[in-house]
Motif scaffolding. Structure first.
Motif, PDB file in Angstrom:
ATOM      1  N   ALA A  72       0.834  -1.208   0.000  1.00 49.38           N
ATOM      2  CA  ALA A  72       0.000   0.000   0.000  1.00 49.38           C
ATOM      3  C   ALA A  72       0.868   1.257   0.000  1.00 49.38           C
ATOM      4  CB  ALA A  72      -0.922  -0.008   1.217  1.00 49.38           C
ATOM      5  N   ILE A  73       1.913   1.239   0.789  1.00 45.90           N
ATOM      6  CA  ILE A  73       2.821   2.392   0.880  1.00 45.90           C
ATOM      7  C   ILE A  73       3.491   2.654  -0.455  1.00 45.90           C
ATOM      8  CG2 ILE A  73       5.034   3.114   1.876  1.00 45.90           C
ATOM      9  CD1 ILE A  73       4.060   1.679   4.499  1.00 45.90           C
ATOM     10  N   LYS A  74       3.961   1.604  -1.089  1.00 46.64           N
ATOM     11  CA  LYS A  74       4.748   1.765  -2.319  1.00 46.64           C
ATOM     12  C   LYS A  74       3.890   2.180  -3.513  1.00 46.64           C
ATOM     13  CE  LYS A  74       8.381  -1.384  -0.791  1.00 46.64           C
ATOM     14  NZ  LYS A  74       9.445  -0.366  -0.681  1.00 46.64           N
ATOM     15  N   VAL A  75       2.718   1.546  -3.691  1.00 49.55           N
ATOM     16  CA  VAL A  75       1.927   1.865  -4.883  1.00 49.55           C
ATOM     17  C   VAL A  75       1.227   3.211  -4.759  1.00 49.55           C
ATOM     18  CG1 VAL A  75       1.587  -0.563  -5.466  1.00 49.55           C
ATOM     19  CG2 VAL A  75      -0.164   0.632  -4.135  1.00 49.55           C
ATOM     20  N   SER A  76       1.069   3.704  -3.519  1.00 52.28           N
ATOM     21  CA  SER A  76       0.376   4.980  -3.343  1.00 52.28           C
ATOM     22  C   SER A  76       1.305   6.121  -2.972  1.00 52.28           C
ATOM     23  CB  SER A  76      -0.722   4.833  -2.284  1.00 52.28           C
ATOM     24  OG  SER A  76      -1.731   5.787  -2.487  1.00 52.28           O
ATOM     25  N   GLY A  77       2.585   5.844  -2.820  1.00 50.18           N
ATOM     26  CA  GLY A  77       3.525   6.917  -2.525  1.00 50.18           C
ATOM     27  C   GLY A  77       3.301   7.554  -1.166  1.00 50.18           C
ATOM     28  N   MET A  78       2.914   6.755  -0.177  1.00 45.63           N
ATOM     29  CA  MET A  78       2.691   7.307   1.161  1.00 45.63           C
ATOM     30  C   MET A  78       4.000   7.810   1.754  1.00 45.63           C
ATOM     31  SD  MET A  78       0.007   4.485   2.611  1.00 45.63           S
ATOM     32  CE  MET A  78      -1.572   4.237   1.773  1.00 45.63           C
ATOM     33  N   SER A  79       3.924   8.986   2.361  1.00 48.47           N
ATOM     34  CA  SER A  79       5.129   9.582   2.939  1.00 48.47           C
ATOM     35  C   SER A  79       5.205   9.386   4.447  1.00 48.47           C
ATOM     36  CB  SER A  79       5.202  11.071   2.587  1.00 48.47           C
ATOM     37  OG  SER A  79       3.944  11.699   2.675  1.00 48.47           O
ATOM     38  N   SER A  80       4.083   9.059   5.086  1.00 43.56           N
ATOM     39  CA  SER A  80       4.083   8.693   6.503  1.00 43.56           C
ATOM     40  C   SER A  80       2.807   7.925   6.808  1.00 43.56           C
ATOM     41  CB  SER A  80       4.209   9.924   7.407  1.00 43.56           C
ATOM     42  OG  SER A  80       3.012  10.688   7.419  1.00 43.56           O
ATOM     43  N   ILE A  81       2.782   7.320   7.993  1.00 39.61           N
ATOM     44  CA  ILE A  81       1.646   6.501   8.418  1.00 39.61           C
ATOM     45  C   ILE A  81       1.091   7.036   9.736  1.00 39.61           C
ATOM     46  CG2 ILE A  81       1.051   4.237   9.405  1.00 39.61           C
ATOM     47  CD1 ILE A  81       1.036   4.070   6.445  1.00 39.61           C
ATOM     48  N   ALA A  82      -0.240   7.049   9.818  1.00 38.99           N
ATOM     49  CA  ALA A  82      -0.926   7.267  11.085  1.00 38.99           C
ATOM     50  C   ALA A  82      -1.364   5.902  11.593  1.00 38.99           C
ATOM     51  CB  ALA A  82      -2.128   8.187  10.906  1.00 38.99           C
ATOM     52  N   LEU A  83      -0.945   5.562  12.788  1.00 40.11           N
ATOM     53  CA  LEU A  83      -1.244   4.267  13.382  1.00 40.11           C
ATOM     54  C   LEU A  83      -2.388   4.453  14.387  1.00 40.11           C
ATOM     55  CD1 LEU A  83       0.155   1.528  12.894  1.00 40.11           C
ATOM     56  CD2 LEU A  83       1.581   2.004  14.893  1.00 40.11           C
ATOM     57  N   THR A  84      -3.524   3.821  14.125  1.00 35.62           N
ATOM     58  CA  THR A  84      -4.712   4.067  14.940  1.00 35.62           C
ATOM     59  C   THR A  84      -5.047   2.884  15.859  1.00 35.62           C
ATOM     60  OG1 THR A  84      -6.238   3.217  13.261  1.00 35.62           O
ATOM     61  CG2 THR A  84      -5.670   5.558  13.136  1.00 35.62           C
ATOM     62  N   LYS A  85      -5.857   3.182  16.855  1.00 38.10           N
ATOM     63  CA  LYS A  85      -6.424   2.181  17.761  1.00 38.10           C
ATOM     64  C   LYS A  85      -5.377   1.416  18.570  1.00 38.10           C
ATOM     65  CE  LYS A  85     -10.983   1.551  15.794  1.00 38.10           C
ATOM     66  NZ  LYS A  85     -12.085   0.615  15.577  1.00 38.10           N
ATOM     67  N   LEU A  86      -4.321   2.084  18.980  1.00 40.13           N
ATOM     68  CA  LEU A  86      -3.329   1.445  19.845  1.00 40.13           C
ATOM     69  C   LEU A  86      -3.978   0.919  21.122  1.00 40.13           C
ATOM     70  CD1 LEU A  86      -0.210   0.967  20.282  1.00 40.13           C
ATOM     71  CD2 LEU A  86      -0.254   3.078  21.636  1.00 40.13           C
ATOM     72  N   ASP A  87      -4.955   1.654  21.645  1.00 38.96           N
ATOM     73  CA  ASP A  87      -5.599   1.296  22.909  1.00 38.96           C
ATOM     74  C   ASP A  87      -6.360  -0.027  22.855  1.00 38.96           C
ATOM     75  OD1 ASP A  87      -7.131   3.157  21.163  1.00 38.96           O
ATOM     76  OD2 ASP A  87      -8.776   2.651  22.508  1.00 38.96           O
TER      77      ASP A  87
END
Length: 431
Positions: A318-333
């Motif tokens: 997903a990161i590579k094909v969409s050129g994501m520059s950073s990730i938001a990581l949700t629902k750690l709790d």
């Protein structure tokens, strides 16, 4: 590239918590632009314990920001106006002054829902769609027979196009033994909606160009996620629109060199609605725990989501094909009570080990996940808003995920509320 703009995308199969992040990030934007999907998408925003459930409307409207619905979105008029009514009841006024819809956006008609249901019935292996007519509406768009908002301004053209559309679908329905659909009720409904729909419409591409030239910032909001992209997702178990960052450009009329940074949104675990491959799925009590603790039920449909461990192989694609520059990581709790946490770092397929595999390939159906294991922290993280206040084992998990995905983690969320957010770095600075 415009460093004022930001694209927010789902990095898994959807339902990652994009809506609440768009709401939070909208505080720094002038315009929030929705660029794909239809009313099959669901975003939930929680502010001071009050939940706003959105499907078509850009999430930034709750913040009082200008909203845009781009040409890449398909509009079901009844759903659109019903959502506006719900938002007004909750104190969010939506008018042509704060919302513009691309005049070339295509419409979802009653026949599309009928065709959607009939298609699912006739398939040997059902896709698991929301049955809201989204796929058939996009089929008409690609087939050059769709009805667009701008067509509503000409009743004669509208009727001609509706005749062509119905001729196509009714032949298919009749061939399968299903009832055909009459034109007049659909035409009457479209003519009834026409004046108000047209009052919201305009040349979105030109409006956004002027806004950027004037120094305004745009937050592009995607629905669904990369693994549901019609080209790059787990085909055929995908949505019918483009969900990548490139679709933010084509779905609004903005040049790709102006869309800015790309923030991918991923849960600390994984979920999926509908059918299709899911190598890390937990079909056991642990999967049920994640479903219950994470409240993993569809915003629009109420369908339970399949749950499993975080999949780095999937996330890296997903990161590579969409050129994501950073990730938001949700629902750690959601992981707070677990003694042991797993992360899939590679697949074994026919005896071969791989940490990068195309999800559009049937080979993924036979993938056996290879896991790294982490000790849980077994204490609450909900509401923590500073990285330094997290339990040490939670920090270690976050840092290891960042190493594995090879791009920065810019945001971590620790609860459903707007303020349950840890900012590690500005996502707009990750380019």
């Amino acid at each position: 590239m415009n460093n004022l703009n930001l694209v927010v995308l789902g990095a898994q199969w959807g339902d990652e918590g994009k809506g609440r992040l768009v709401d939070w990030l909208a505080g720094q934007a002038d315009i929030v632009a929705r660029f794909n999907g239809g009313h099959n998408a669901g975003h939930t925003i929680v502010i001071d314990g009050k939940s706003y459930k959105l499907s078509l409307l850009p999430s930034g409207l709750v913040r009082g920001k200008k909203g845009v619905i781009g040409n890449g979105v398909v509009i079901e008029p009844n759903a659109f106006f019903a959502e506006i009514s719900r938002m007004r009841e909750m104190g969010v006024d939506v008018t042509p002054d704060n919302l513009t819809i691309a005049e070339t956006a295509c419409l979802v008609l009653p026949i599309h829902k009928i065709v959607d249901q009939e298609q699912e019935k006739r398939r040997k292996n059902a896709i698991g769609t929301t049955l809201r007519g989204i796929g058939p509406a996009y089929e008409d768009k690609v087939g050059r027979r769709a009805i667009r908002i701008c067509d509503l301004a000409s009743p004669k053209l509208l009727e001609e196009k509706l005749d062509m559309l119905l001729a196509h679908h009714n032949a298919w329905l009749k061939g399968g033994g299903a009832e055909t659909v009459e034109k007049q009720p659909i035409l009457d409904e479209l003519l009834k909606f026409a004046p108000e729909l047209l009052s919201y419409s305009g040349p979105v591409w030109s409006m956004l160009d002027k806004a950027m030239n004037d120094g305004e910032s745009i937050l592009f909001e995607g629905s669904q996620a990369v693994m549901l992209d019609v080209d790059w997702g787990s085909y055929p178990y995908v949505t019918s629109s483009g969900t990548l960052a490139a679709s933010a450009a084509s779905g609004t009329g903005v040049g790709v060199n102006r869309i800015g940074s790309v923030l991918g949104v991923s849960k600390c675990y994984a979920t999926r609605v509908g059918e299709g491959p899911f190598p890390t799925e937990l079909a056991d009590e642990l999967g049920q725990f994640l479903q219950s603790e994470g409240k993993e039920f569809g915003v629009n449909t109420g369908r339970p989501r399949r749950c499993g461990w975080l999949d780095i192989v999937q996330l890296k694609q997903a990161i590579k094909v969409s050129g994501m520059s950073s990730i938001a990581l949700t629902k750690l709790d959601v992981l707070d009570q677990l003694k042991l946490i797993k992360v899939c770092v590679a697949y074994e397929i026919s005896g071969r080990i791989s940490d990068l595999e195309a999800f559009s390939s049937p080979k993924v159906n036979n993938a056996k996940p290879i896991y790294e294991e982490f000790s849980g922290w077994e204490c609450t993280t909900q509401g923590i808003s500073s990285f330094f206040d997290l339990p040490e084992k939670a920090k270690q998990l976050i840092k290891r995920i960042e190493d594995l995905i090879e791009i920065p983690i810019s945001i971590v969320t620790t609860g459903p509320d707007r303020l349950d957010t840890i900012v590690l770095r500005d996502p707009k600075s990750c380019m």
